[in-house]
Design an enzyme around this catalytic site. Structure first.
Site, PDB file in Angstrom:
ATOM      1  CE  LYS A  68      43.045  36.445  33.899  1.00 40.37           C
ATOM      2  NZ  LYS A  68      43.890  35.342  34.378  1.00 40.37           N
TER       3      LYS A  68
ATOM      4  CB  THR B  90      35.896  31.562  38.754  1.00 37.08           C
ATOM      5  OG1 THR B  90      36.421  30.390  38.132  1.00 37.08           O
ATOM      6  CG2 THR B  90      34.886  31.161  39.801  1.00 37.08           C
TER       7      THR B  90
ATOM      8  NE  ARG C 150      40.065  33.056  27.776  1.00 32.88           N
ATOM      9  CZ  ARG C 150      39.790  31.797  28.089  1.00 32.88           C
ATOM     10  NH1 ARG C 150      38.642  31.263  27.775  1.00 32.88           N
ATOM     11  NH2 ARG C 150      40.662  31.058  28.725  1.00 32.88           N
TER      12      ARG C 150
ATOM     13  CE  LYS D  49      44.577  28.636  31.489  1.00 31.91           C
ATOM     14  NZ  LYS D  49      43.161  28.969  31.471  1.00 31.91           N
TER      15      LYS D  49
ATOM     16  CB  ALA E   9      47.387  36.873  26.490  1.00 32.02           C
TER      17      ALA E   9
ATOM     18  CG  PHE F 113      48.614  35.613  30.732  1.00 29.68           C
ATOM     19  CD1 PHE F 113      48.188  34.316  31.028  1.00 29.68           C
ATOM     20  CD2 PHE F 113      49.334  35.800  29.572  1.00 29.68           C
ATOM     21  CE1 PHE F 113      48.489  33.253  30.188  1.00 29.68           C
ATOM     22  CE2 PHE F 113      49.637  34.730  28.722  1.00 29.68           C
ATOM     23  CZ  PHE F 113      49.203  33.462  29.032  1.00 29.68           C
TER      24      PHE F 113
ATOM     25  CG  PHE G 226      40.648  29.174  47.603  1.00 27.99           C
ATOM     26  CD1 PHE G 226      40.360  30.145  46.658  1.00 27.99           C
ATOM     27  CD2 PHE G 226      41.483  28.141  47.233  1.00 27.99           C
ATOM     28  CE1 PHE G 226      40.884  30.084  45.377  1.00 27.99           C
ATOM     29  CE2 PHE G 226      42.017  28.062  45.949  1.00 27.99           C
ATOM     30  CZ  PHE G 226      41.719  29.035  45.021  1.00 27.99           C
TER      31      PHE G 226
ATOM     32  CD1 TRP H  29      34.917  27.726  42.394  1.00 25.31           C
ATOM     33  CD2 TRP H  29      34.721  27.192  44.552  1.00 25.31           C
ATOM     34  NE1 TRP H  29      35.233  26.392  42.521  1.00 25.31           N
ATOM     35  CE2 TRP H  29      35.124  26.038  43.832  1.00 25.31           C
ATOM     36  CE3 TRP H  29      34.539  27.096  45.931  1.00 25.31           C
ATOM     37  CZ2 TRP H  29      35.341  24.806  44.462  1.00 25.31           C
ATOM     38  CZ3 TRP H  29      34.762  25.875  46.557  1.00 25.31           C
ATOM     39  CH2 TRP H  29      35.156  24.745  45.825  1.00 25.31           C
TER      40      TRP H  29
END
Length: 587
Positions: free
Chosen positions: A80, A82, A103, A114, A295, A323, A411, A439
């Site tokens: 998200k 990215t 954030r 992560k 969250a 999320f 991808f 990406w």
């Protein structure tokens, strides 16, 4: 150097891009900021004086408001952040006035497995190192404010234990009669430190504090972070911090930070932190960074103040809700927009072929382990089956009355047949669809995505909340479970049922907003159930209350406010070039 995310790590791409990034003065000029509205922290990072900006631009119409959410993710995430950075870069390539609002990462996940969630590949927020490692000190301010509250609580308990009422009165103190086994507050630090989940404090003599059980939580789970996310201004923040319940007395009455007379000092730590931070994408579009993740018991997304500033400074403000759409978007929809009064124009639902295969029957990937072999080849059947989860989230966005755009976060291993299946099924469900290769190619790879979002923003919508605050809590929970999660209903543990009855009878608490807690890895409460599970009931085991933030938090399943650090964490690969001072290995 030609940047290629298939060959270069994210931190290598960021480092190269940072050699030619704009100064904050150039970003300020790009945004039309007045000199005193920009508060530089070095050359490439600044705070924004939100009050001066909002006051100067109070009569200017807001820009378009775009939220980026996702399908139920795999444990590896669906990109998200990215996608949010890619969309900002794509809109920038189209010549639009655009700003991002994301954030700040937590030190725990950054040093664990992560990463910092600055985006990835050629769609990132930079400079990466300060973004990942503390930025302008907002989380430090939260830790100081929060832990000051704990200092006030534990020292007051010691003094009440050691002194008589007369001796307390000589110090202008009135006995609060705090119950030592009903302490709600804890200590915080910004790491994943499982060894601190349960501790004993106050060991020693009577001048060393009361001996009692206590705990640490990760800093971003603090109620003060939740307050930073939703506060309208400093006055609102001050009032909310004073309502934080830290314990209960022996008659079961709440003890607040205001009772401890520490709420003003706690707010003093937050005076600078309430100003959002200014950074940029790899391609030089401005990004406002403010508030933090988590969250679970809070909204876990950038602040209301950041969005208000972004909507005044640009024609498009792109934000992100953590999320999947059942968790992050539902809180963006029914909490954040309710607090801010802002109306979104469209919501992006991010999907990857990888996650759709996972929902369609492929083995569930495990962080830190090689991707299962089943993901290496084409399997249109798994993708089609997995699209049932995507369509469920499209329907959720449509229930909010706003326009969904599906972003296929590509991808380079995805096949044309798999992508065509997602397009066909998403369009049949009434969503715009765009393939995006941000990406791999940055803004140039996100032009179709940017066009789809811009088109959706021009369409009128009828945004509406799922419930109003007069709706009883039990009915709100039932609505969320049935309309957003797809469950059959709700069950309550005896403890949760007793709390539900008490909350619905309390005139103040019954109108607090509802902040649901469940796993993000499934529409249900069971992370192993993929796709669109049917025939299940959500078990509420507890209901927490956060009076400062104004949240009632129904909890389905176990949550930990202090994550653990894994056996192969990111810090093993992070180091410093001692000649240049540059940090390597952050992602």
């Amino acid at each position: 150097m030609v940047l290629d995310p298939t060959k270069h790590a994210d931190w290598e791409i960021a480092e190269e891009a940072e050699s030619r990034m704009k100064t904050v003065y150039e970003l300020g000029e790009q945004l039309g900021l007045e000199k005193e509205e920009l508060l530089p922290h070095g050359h490439y990072l600044a705070k924004l004086d939100y009050r001066k900006i909002l006051d100067r631009l109070k009569d200017k119409p807001d820009g378009k408001y775009v939220d980026v959410t996702a399908i139920s993710p795999t444990p590896l995430g669906e990109g998200k952040s990215t996608c949010a950075m890619g969309l900002v870069q794509g809109l920038g390539k189209r010549g639009k006035s655009v700003i991002g609002a994301i954030r700040q990462p937590s030190g725990g996940p950054t040093m664990n497995i992560k990463g910092s969630a600055a985006g990835g590949g050629l769609a990132q927020c930079i400079p990466l190192t300060p973004f990942s490692l503390g930025m302008t000190g907002d989380i430090n301010a939260i830790m100081n404010a929060h832990n000051l509250g704990m200092v006030a609580l534990t020292s007051r308990m010691q003094h009440e234990c050691n002194y008589t009422d007369e001796q307390l009165a000589m110090r202008n103190l009135k006995r609060l009669d705090i119950h030592p086994k009903k302490v709600e507050f804890n200590w915080i630090m910004d790491y994943c430190a499982q060894a601190l989940r349960n501790i004993t404090i106050g060991q020693g003599g009577k001048m060393d504090g009361m001996t009692m059980q206590s705990s640490f939580a990760i800093a971003v789970s603090s109620e003060i972070m939740a307050i930073l996310s939703i506060a309208k201004d400093l006055k609102d923040m001050r009032e909310r911090i004073g309502k934080i319940v830290v314990a209960y007395d022996k008659q079961d009455r709440p003890i607040t930070t205001a009772d401890l007379e520490v709420d003003g000092a706690m707010t003093a730590w937050m005076v600078d932190a309430i100003n959002p931070n200014l950074m940029q994408t790899l391609e030089g579009q401005p990004v406002v960074v403010h508030a933090g993740p988590f969250a679970n018991i809070a909204i876990g997304q950038s602040s209301v103040i950041a969005d208000r500033v972004g909507l005044k400074l640009a024609d498009y403000n792109v934000t992100e809700s953590g999320f999947g759409a059942d968790i992050g978007f539902e809180k963006f929809w029914n909490l954040k927009c309710r607090y801010s009064g802002l109306k979104p124009h469209c919501a992006v639902v991010v999907a990857t072929i990888r996650a759709l295969k996972c929902h369609g029957g492929a083995p569930i990937p495990v962080p830190g382990k090689p991707m299962p072999q089943e993901y290496s080849g084409e399997n249109v059947g798994w993708v089609e089956e997995g699209c049932k989860n995507l369509i469920h989230h499209i329907e959720t966005v449509k229930k909010a009355g706003i326009n969904p755009v599906v972003c296929i976060n590509a991808f380079y291993t995805d096949t044309d047949n798999e992508i065509a299946a997602v397009r066909r099924l998403s369009e049949a469900a009434g969503a715009r669809v765009a393939l995006s290769r941000h990406w791999e190619h940055g803004g140039d790879g996100a032009l179709e995505f940017a066009d789809a979002v811009a088109d959706a923003c021009e369409e009128e919508n009828e945004f509406k909340f799922l419930y109003d605050l007069e709706t009883p809590l039990s009915e709100r929970i039932e609505l969320i479970v049935k309309e957003v999660y797809g469950g059959d209903g709700v069950s309550y543990s005896p403890e949760a049922a007793a709390k539900l009855k008490r909350i619905e009878a309390d005139p103040e608490m019954k109108e607090m907003t509802t902040c649901m807690v469940k796993t993000h890895l499934s529409l249900s409460h069971d992370p192993k159930l993929k796709g669109t599970p049917k025939g299940w009931t959500l078990p509420i085991r507890d209901i927490l209350t956060y009076k400062g933030a104004g949240f009632v938090v129904p909890v389905a399943g176990a949550i930990s406010l202090m994550p653990g650090t894994a056996s192969d964490p990111a810090y093993r690969r992070i180091d410093v070039d001692t000649e240049t001072g540059k940090v390597k290995g952050v992602f």
